[in-house]
Design an enzyme around this catalytic site. Structure first.
Site, PDB file in Angstrom:
ATOM      1  N   TYR A 188     -11.397  23.717  80.930  1.00  0.00           N
ATOM      2  CA  TYR A 188     -12.132  23.096  79.818  1.00  0.00           C
ATOM      3  C   TYR A 188     -12.929  21.877  80.313  1.00  0.00           C
ATOM      4  O   TYR A 188     -14.059  21.640  79.875  1.00  0.00           O
ATOM      5  CB  TYR A 188     -11.187  22.692  78.685  1.00  0.00           C
ATOM      6  CG  TYR A 188     -11.898  21.863  77.628  1.00  0.00           C
ATOM      7  CD1 TYR A 188     -12.922  22.427  76.858  1.00  0.00           C
ATOM      8  CD2 TYR A 188     -11.580  20.519  77.419  1.00  0.00           C
ATOM      9  CE1 TYR A 188     -13.598  21.675  75.905  1.00  0.00           C
ATOM     10  CE2 TYR A 188     -12.245  19.769  76.475  1.00  0.00           C
ATOM     11  CZ  TYR A 188     -13.260  20.336  75.718  1.00  0.00           C
ATOM     12  OH  TYR A 188     -13.925  19.587  74.790  1.00  0.00           O
ATOM     13  N   ARG A 204     -21.539  21.702  80.765  1.00  0.00           N
ATOM     14  CA  ARG A 204     -22.341  21.535  79.546  1.00  0.00           C
ATOM     15  C   ARG A 204     -23.186  20.279  79.656  1.00  0.00           C
ATOM     16  O   ARG A 204     -24.384  20.296  79.353  1.00  0.00           O
ATOM     17  CB  ARG A 204     -21.413  21.470  78.332  1.00  0.00           C
ATOM     18  CG  ARG A 204     -22.130  21.132  77.033  1.00  0.00           C
ATOM     19  CD  ARG A 204     -21.247  21.306  75.808  1.00  0.00           C
ATOM     20  NE  ARG A 204     -20.019  20.526  75.843  1.00  0.00           N
ATOM     21  CZ  ARG A 204     -19.054  20.591  74.922  1.00  0.00           C
ATOM     22  NH1 ARG A 204     -19.184  21.412  73.894  1.00  0.00           N
ATOM     23  NH2 ARG A 204     -17.974  19.849  75.014  1.00  0.00           N
ATOM     24  N   TYR A 226     -14.530   9.673  74.141  1.00  0.00           N
ATOM     25  CA  TYR A 226     -13.179   9.853  74.672  1.00  0.00           C
ATOM     26  C   TYR A 226     -13.044   9.106  75.997  1.00  0.00           C
ATOM     27  O   TYR A 226     -13.967   9.138  76.827  1.00  0.00           O
ATOM     28  CB  TYR A 226     -12.886  11.334  74.931  1.00  0.00           C
ATOM     29  CG  TYR A 226     -12.493  12.174  73.730  1.00  0.00           C
ATOM     30  CD1 TYR A 226     -12.234  11.621  72.490  1.00  0.00           C
ATOM     31  CD2 TYR A 226     -12.368  13.556  73.861  1.00  0.00           C
ATOM     32  CE1 TYR A 226     -11.873  12.424  71.415  1.00  0.00           C
ATOM     33  CE2 TYR A 226     -12.006  14.367  72.788  1.00  0.00           C
ATOM     34  CZ  TYR A 226     -11.764  13.790  71.559  1.00  0.00           C
ATOM     35  OH  TYR A 226     -11.409  14.583  70.507  1.00  0.00           O
ATOM     36  N   ARG A 262     -18.332  15.706  64.932  1.00  0.00           N
ATOM     37  CA  ARG A 262     -17.206  16.273  64.154  1.00  0.00           C
ATOM     38  C   ARG A 262     -17.681  17.193  63.041  1.00  0.00           C
ATOM     39  O   ARG A 262     -16.968  18.114  62.636  1.00  0.00           O
ATOM     40  CB  ARG A 262     -16.371  15.153  63.551  1.00  0.00           C
ATOM     41  CG  ARG A 262     -15.733  14.240  64.575  1.00  0.00           C
ATOM     42  CD  ARG A 262     -14.648  14.952  65.340  1.00  0.00           C
ATOM     43  NE  ARG A 262     -14.071  14.092  66.372  1.00  0.00           N
ATOM     44  CZ  ARG A 262     -13.268  14.525  67.330  1.00  0.00           C
ATOM     45  NH1 ARG A 262     -12.951  15.797  67.407  1.00  0.00           N
ATOM     46  NH2 ARG A 262     -12.793  13.689  68.224  1.00  0.00           N
ATOM     47  N   GLU A 278      -6.180  25.102  65.898  1.00  0.00           N
ATOM     48  CA  GLU A 278      -7.457  24.435  65.635  1.00  0.00           C
ATOM     49  C   GLU A 278      -8.137  25.182  64.495  1.00  0.00           C
ATOM     50  O   GLU A 278      -7.962  26.391  64.351  1.00  0.00           O
ATOM     51  CB  GLU A 278      -8.325  24.431  66.902  1.00  0.00           C
ATOM     52  CG  GLU A 278      -9.642  23.672  66.736  1.00  0.00           C
ATOM     53  CD  GLU A 278     -10.356  23.434  68.064  1.00  0.00           C
ATOM     54  OE1 GLU A 278      -9.740  22.823  68.972  1.00  0.00           O
ATOM     55  OE2 GLU A 278     -11.504  23.867  68.199  1.00  0.00           O
TER      56      GLU A 278
HETATM   57  C1  3EB Z   1     -11.136  17.854  70.021  1.00  0.00           C
HETATM   58  O1  3EB Z   1     -11.243  17.391  68.895  1.00  0.00           O
HETATM   59  C2  3EB Z   1     -10.595  19.234  70.114  1.00  0.00           C
HETATM   60  O2  3EB Z   1     -15.801  20.617  73.516  1.00  0.00           O
HETATM   61  O3  3EB Z   1     -17.188  21.446  72.053  1.00  0.00           O
HETATM   62  C3  3EB Z   1     -13.112  20.670  69.328  1.00  0.00           C
HETATM   63  C4  3EB Z   1     -14.422  21.022  69.021  1.00  0.00           C
HETATM   64  C5  3EB Z   1     -12.766  20.445  70.642  1.00  0.00           C
HETATM   65  C6  3EB Z   1     -15.400  21.150  70.022  1.00  0.00           C
HETATM   66  C7  3EB Z   1     -16.078  20.995  72.369  1.00  0.00           C
HETATM   67  C8  3EB Z   1     -13.749  20.562  71.637  1.00  0.00           C
HETATM   68  C9  3EB Z   1     -15.038  20.913  71.334  1.00  0.00           C
HETATM   69  O4  3EB Z   1     -11.436  17.219  71.041  1.00  0.00           O
HETATM   70  C10 3EB Z   1     -11.379  20.103  71.025  1.00  0.00           C
END
Ligand code: 3EB
Length: 312
Positions: A133, A140, A192, A205, A305
């Site tokens: 990931y 990306r 993050y 989000r 999820e």
């Molecule tokens: C998170 O909230 C969970 O890398 O595009 C959720 C939605 C998550 C999209 C992405 C990753 C992605 O971090 C993981």
């Protein structure tokens, strides 16, 4: 989302089916011009469900290198599948996919990419910075360059277990911009800290589409930036739903779930299906359209999820 196997109506932009091994790749066109995608995520429902995107306009479609697309009424649905082994592994394949997405989108009148889904094999294989990931996130970010910066789409990234190991990226774009929504309970993903990998995940989000619908990104049991309730499926599910409700509130939409909130639930372990069913029966009205499928969340400790839509 519906269970009927009806022919595609005029104005169908895309039809997404889950389950089944794509024998000729994930993307194809129907004779009405819609984009048809078969995604290699194993459904855990009795009746196979599918998702249809409609527009109030005629739809046309085509292919540009590896990208299949359909457009109509100011909307564009597009998809790309790469065999990662033929493109130098997951990081290089993802960089290639996103560079292609960006180059393609730069030429389209529907230039605003509002929502993206990513499905890749073995998402949690590898440790530390070389977990797949994290390599995906690095690819990306490299493939996009300065594209999307400050205008991230809503997104999902989920692991599949298809032996063909395809990297599948599909998206929805529009001639009009959307409005990004962040979740006050969660740190924005692009902020993050370093512990989650060298390249922070670039997604919003949620995204309010010009037509008013909210696209809900993949939402898990993360508060701030930390995974909560490790090992506790029920608590992770409740936290994920609480996150979606917080997102709905942030988008000024009715908090709660009903027929206007179709949801896709990705479960890491089929054994959690009975617990999921029981919890959803308590939390969601029976009219909520649901798709439940096997899918691996991008952090190994996360068991569930949810993504979806909220229509006004
Ligand atoms: C998170 O909230 C969970 O890398 O595009 C959720 C939605 C998550 C999209 C992405 C990753 C992605 O971090 C993981």
């Amino acid at each position: 989302m519906s269970a009927a196997a009806a022919p595609l109506a005029p104005g169908t932009l895309a039809r997404l089916d889950f389950g089944g091994v794509p024998s000729h790749g994930a993307a194809a066109h129907s004779n009405t011009g819609a984009l048809r995608l078969r995604l290699p995520l194993v459904p855990l429902m009795d009746a196979a469900m599918h998702e249809i995107w409609h527009v109030q306009a005629a739809v046309s479609s085509g292919q540009c290198d590896a990208i299949h697309w359909a457009r109509g009424g100011g909307w564009l649905a597009a998809a790309l599948e790469l065999d990662e082994a033929a493109h130098g592994g997951i990081e290089a394949a993802t960089a290639r996919a996103y560079a292609a997405l960006r180059a393609f989108q730069a030429l389209q009148p529907e230039r605003h990419v509002l929502r993206v889904w990513n499905y890749l094999a073995d998402i949690n294989a590898g440790a530390g910075d070389v977990e797949r990931y994290k390599l995906f996130c690095a690819g990306r970010s490299r493939g996009l360059g300065d594209g999307f910066v400050g205008a991230y789409p809503a997104a999902t990234a989920i692991g599949h277990r298809d032996p063909m190991r395809g990297l599948i990226v599909y998206w929805l774009a529009c001639a009009q911009p959307g409005m990004r929504v962040e979740n006050p309970r969660q740190l924005s993903a692009w902020r993050y800290p370093r512990q989650y990998g060298p390249a922070a995940p670039g997604f919003a989000r949620g995204m309010r589409l010009p037509a008013g619908t909210l696209a809900i990104s993949g939402t898990a049991s993360i508060v701030g930036h930390a995974s909560l309730h490790v090992g506790d499926f029920d608590a992770q599910l409740q936290e994920s739903l609480a996150n979606i409700e917080a997102l709905l509130a942030a988008a000024d939409m009715p908090v709660g779930f009903d027929a206007h909130a179709p949801l896709k639930v990705y479960l890491r372990r089929a054994q959690d299906l009975p617990a999921l069913r029981a919890a959803l029966a308590r939390r969601l009205p029976p009219t909520t359209p649901l798709q439940i499928m096997l899918g691996d969340v991008c952090r190994a400790e996360l068991l569930v999820e949810i993504d979806g839509w909220r229509t006004p």
